[in-house]
Write a protein that holds these residues in place. Structure first.
Motif, PDB file in Angstrom:
ATOM      1  N   UNK A  78       6.349   7.156 -36.121  1.00  0.00           N
ATOM      2  CA  UNK A  78       5.429   7.486 -37.208  1.00  0.00           C
ATOM      3  C   UNK A  78       5.641   8.915 -37.680  1.00  0.00           C
ATOM      4  N   UNK A  79       6.531   9.640 -37.056  1.00  0.00           N
ATOM      5  CA  UNK A  79       6.768  11.014 -37.493  1.00  0.00           C
ATOM      6  C   UNK A  79       7.588  10.995 -38.770  1.00  0.00           C
ATOM      7  N   UNK A  80       7.498  12.105 -39.443  1.00  0.00           N
ATOM      8  CA  UNK A  80       8.183  12.188 -40.725  1.00  0.00           C
ATOM      9  C   UNK A  80       9.595  12.679 -40.508  1.00  0.00           C
ATOM     10  N   UNK A  81      10.534  11.920 -41.000  1.00  0.00           N
ATOM     11  CA  UNK A  81      11.919  12.334 -40.840  1.00  0.00           C
ATOM     12  C   UNK A  81      12.338  13.258 -41.955  1.00  0.00           C
ATOM     13  N   UNK A 135      14.585  13.508 -46.399  1.00  0.00           N
ATOM     14  CA  UNK A 135      13.998  14.004 -47.641  1.00  0.00           C
ATOM     15  C   UNK A 135      14.892  15.035 -48.311  1.00  0.00           C
ATOM     16  N   UNK A 136      14.689  15.145 -49.610  1.00  0.00           N
ATOM     17  CA  UNK A 136      15.395  16.202 -50.347  1.00  0.00           C
ATOM     18  C   UNK A 136      14.888  17.556 -49.855  1.00  0.00           C
ATOM     19  N   UNK A 137      15.717  18.560 -50.010  1.00  0.00           N
ATOM     20  CA  UNK A 137      15.407  19.904 -49.505  1.00  0.00           C
ATOM     21  C   UNK A 137      13.999  20.357 -49.920  1.00  0.00           C
ATOM     22  N   UNK A 138      13.686  20.191 -51.190  1.00  0.00           N
ATOM     23  CA  UNK A 138      12.409  20.727 -51.683  1.00  0.00           C
ATOM     24  C   UNK A 138      11.225  19.865 -51.282  1.00  0.00           C
ATOM     25  N   UNK A 154       6.020  10.357 -51.540  1.00  0.00           N
ATOM     26  CA  UNK A 154       6.115   9.853 -50.177  1.00  0.00           C
ATOM     27  C   UNK A 154       7.059   8.646 -50.130  1.00  0.00           C
ATOM     28  N   UNK A 155       7.780   8.528 -49.055  1.00  0.00           N
ATOM     29  CA  UNK A 155       8.675   7.374 -48.921  1.00  0.00           C
ATOM     30  C   UNK A 155       8.385   6.700 -47.592  1.00  0.00           C
TER      31      UNK A 155
END
Ligand SMILES: Cc1ncc(C[n+]2csc(CCOP(=O)(O)OP(=O)(O)O)c2C)c(N)n1
Ligand code: SF4
Ligand SMILES: [Mg+2]
Lengths: 417, 333
Positions: free
Chosen positions: B14-17, B21-24, B3-4
């Motif tokens: 607060x949503x996850x961008x 993130x890396x593809x996987x 998690x970052x």
């Protein structure tokens, strides 16, 4: 192979020969010896591949069988009495979903009062559940009916109960011919499900169905049992070809050709009845026997044909439709409706009460003379009953009925199990 | 998956961008190859948390099992809204048997897969809180105790919604349901009752127990995927607001789920073999009123005949959760 063995053990061996893949069980007398024996076979690696699951209730037992059967595994469980009632919702569900589960019911009375002994109240309470019900007369027949049951259940994709009298059969040691694996394999092909949970071909099973299709689904369950009426005798014939024995079928008759009085019953009591009939025949009485093997589907036409030449019949049954009379008798009366045949109902053996030959002699002679009430309670202790009725008239707080009766009968401590 | 959280905050929400993130590491739902296990067109109410939770959970389980998944479903809203004859939303092999037996049905499926040597096929069972914490509890406990190879997912909307919003053993104190009406001296559901099934699941020492909400869908996917990498009995309880049963706006489903977590009312954690291994910390601690006020099921606690002492008791429950699970971030607010 001929063996002197316990009924439960023989049935366990027969089940093992049918190569079940999932067995789930919860203990209840008198079913325990069957599943104990199977559990040991699985644990010892003698029955493989097979999963034996010690579930936490009969409701779970039937539910596990529903899951495993829907996933394409040949599935088996066994129960009795309170256990069968505990799983009722799942019993109906298995039939509604059309899953060919085979279950042994080691017939036992239903409480209260709690009672571990034999009668047929348990499986007969499930007569409208959609399960087929086959009743064994002997331990040999119990073995044979289980093998036929898997074949029939899987052909029709409907579940079957094989009913055997608790203790009288399950715990009796007698000579039984246990078939060979080759014979059973020749008779019973591997399970080829009609519907299966498979990621390669996803389907939904058990979807919600409203008025637009529900009746059709229910009718089809009925249609399956009508098909079973044809298949059961054929499967018994095929069974004879491979195993060399007459076993199964819908009904079995004994000295019925010229009988004026026909006694109708299910299960092991047929043995005692036949002995009494032999003795009465020796005295010149024209009496015969009609044993019902398939209670569901109920062979209306065969029963009618078997009775049509007689003058009267008496149904001796180990069950009671409270507030009405007999359960089996009601079905038989349906079969003979319009014939004008005189019919009597005799309720006997509830909660394991012995059904001695002497009582049957008396009963059948009364039936011959048509001296019976429409419903007779065989060997009922009227004194005890009347005393309790009187007590209830006299005292508001008359107390628990069963305990009063035990007290009146002078039985200080009854054995419960 | 790493998690970052710092990066997520950089997006300003607060949503996850996903883009960060890396593809996987991207979410299952963001992947075009997601399985859409429960297809659109089903009949859940607008904003149904259960439909959302099921979609994320089952797609994640499908991703982790390479599409080799079978589901057993208890009776309840999820089953009813997804399979009215002649339609089914399910794109996976799916069976509904009864209200109280989904764990046992799943056990049977898992046993069948084992005898058939199909170790690649995985089994999930799912049900509402009523099907799980009440009527199916015996079967659930049996499945846990035998450590059967089943992931059980409970969609917790805190009541019997399908039958018209009655109280279950997961209904919170003070909540109005059709069987705990806001009348009498102690309006709504009583205090001092109810069942904490995640903790009871932990007491079975099963390999994995987790809670999640539909506000943290990344966390939900992560937990399902993690559970699917394990064998044996696993349990995930997902908090799924029910707009209809709670008297909340359909667009508030995610907000209420987040508030349940941020107030401490619904602790979000993971446990392995009976021990808590991680908790999702509260980011901005919120007073309980903020969570209660948008829900009509708590309306009787506010307004003209307010019950501030009841609100205080609910706050105390939330505070106790915060203490017990250590939900406040170190140096957090
Ligand atoms: C044995 C049995 N009892 C009661 C019901 C009625 N019933 C069906 S769904 C349901 C409520 C389901 O509640 P929950 O499990 O919490 O799922 P939700 O609908 O809230 O998602 C009830 C009471 C039933 N179907 N079977
Ligand atoms: S009643 Fe609640 S749980 Fe049921 S479909 Fe509507 S929003 Fe979903
Ligand atoms: Mg619910």
């Amino acid at each position: 192979m001929l063996k002197q063995t316990e009924g439960s053990k023989a049935v366990a061996e027969a089940i093992a020969l049918c190569r079940p893949e999932v067995i789930c069980a919860y203990p209840i007398s008198p079913q325990t010896h069957i599943v104990e024996a199977l559990g040991e076979m699985v644990k010892a690696g003698e029955l493989t591949p097979c999963e034996f699951i010690n579930v936490e209730s009969e409701f779970a037992a039937m539910s596990v069988a529903i899951g495993s059967s829907a996933a394409g595994a040949r599935s088996y469980t066994a129960t009795a009495s309170q256990g069968l009632l505990f799983m009722v919702e799942a019993v109906y569900n298995a039939a509604g979903l059309g899953l060919p589960i085979v279950m042994t019911v080691a017939n036992r009375a239903i409480g209260a009062p709690i009672n571990i002994w034999n009668d047929h109240s348990d499986s007969l309470s499930q007569r409208d559940s959609g399960w087929m019900q086959l009743f064994a007369e002997t331990n040999q027949e119990a073995v044979d009916l289980h093998i036929q049951a898997f074949r029939l259940a899987e052909e029709l994709s409907m579940p079957i109960m094989v009913c055997m009298d608790g203790f009288i059969l399950t715990h009796a040691f007698e000579r039984v011919d246990i078939p060979s694996q080759e014979q059973v394999d020749a008779y019973l092909p591997p399970f080829e499900p009609r519907q299966v949970l498979d990621p390669a071909e996803p389907i939904s099973i058990g979807a919600m169905v409203g008025p637009e299709a529900f009746m059709e689904v229910k009718y089809l369950a009925h249609a399956k049992q009508m098909q079973a009426l044809e298949r059961i005798p054929q499967l018994a014939d095929e069974f004879k070809q491979i195993f060399g024995r007459d076993s199964g079928g819908l009904i079995r008759t004994y000295h019925i050709e010229d009988a004026e009085t026909v006694v109708i019953a299910m299960g092991s009591v047929l043995g005692t009845i036949k002995d009494v009939v032999d003795e009465m025949r020796a005295e010149g009485h024209k009496i015969g026997v009609l044993g019902i093997i398939s209670f569901r589907p109920f062979p209306l036409e065969l029963v009618r044909a078997a009775l049509i030449k007689s003058r009267r019949f008496i149904v001796l049954e180990k069950s009671l439709a409270v507030g009405m009379g007999g359960i089996v008798a009601t079905n038989v009366r349906m079969a003979v409706s319009g014939t004008g045949l005189k019919g009597f109902t005799a309720i006997a053996g509830l909660g394991g009460r012995a059904i001695p030959k002497s009582s049957l002699h008396k009963l059948f002679r009364q039936a011959e003379k048509e001296e019976l009430e429409p419903v007779t309670f065989v060997d009922l202790d009227w004194d005890a009953v009347n005393k309790q009725l009187e007590r209830e008239k006299q005292t508001r707080r008359s107390g628990p009925i069963a305990e009063n009766i035990l007290h009146d009968k002078g039985i200080v401590s009854a054995k419960f199990g | 998956m790493s998690f970052q959280p710092v990066k997520f905050y950089q997006t300003g929400t607060l949503t996850v961008g996903n883009r960060l993130l890396a593809q996987d590491e991207r979410s299952v739902q963001a992947n075009q190859m997601r399985s859409n296990s429960i297809n659109s067109g089903h009949r859940a109410c607008q904003g149904c948390g259960e439909a959302l939770g099921a979609r994320y959970a089952i797609d994640a389980a499908m991703a982790e099992s390479n599409g080799q998944l079978i589901a057993a479903n208890a009776t309840g809203c999820l089953e009813v809204f997804s399979t009215p004859y002649p339609e089914s939303s399910w794109q996976i092999p799916w069976i509904h048997s009864l209200f109280g037996n989904a764990p046992a049905v799943a056990t049977g499926i898992a046993a069948a897969m084992k005898v058939k040597g199909r170790n690649d096929v995985r089994v999930v069972a799912q049900g509402g809180d009523g099907g799980t914490t009440d009527i199916g509890f015996g079967c659930l406990s049996g499945m846990f105790e035998r450590n059967d190879d089943v992931l059980y997912i409970c969609y917790d909307n805190e009541g019997y919604m399908n039958t018209g919003v009655q109280r279950s053993s997961a209904t919170p104190p003070a909540a109005r349901t059709a069987t705990t009406m806001p009348v009498g001296p102690e309006p709504g559901n009583v205090f001092g009752q109810g069942k904490n099934v995640p903790e009871i699941a932990m007491a079975h020492n099963i390999p994995y127990v987790a809670t999640a909400t539909v506000a943290d869908l990344r966390d939900l996917e992560y937990k399902v995927r993690k559970a699917m990498r394990m064998r044996g009995a696993r349990y995930i309880q997902i908090f799924v607001p029910c707009p209809l049963g709670w008297g909340a706006a359909s667009h508030d489903t995610i907000r209420l789920a987040r508030l349940a977590k941020e107030t401490g009312m619904f602790p979000v954690f993971e446990a392995e073999h009976g021990e808590v291994t991680s908790v999702l910390k509260i980011r901005n601690k919120v007073a309980i009123e903020e969570y209660l006020k948008p829900q009509k099921r708590f309306a009787h606690l506010f307004g003209k005949h307010a019950h501030p002492e009841t609100v205080a008791r609910l706050q105390a429950i939330a505070d106790r959760n915060i203490r017990k699970y250590g939900l406040l971030a170190e140096g957090g607010n």
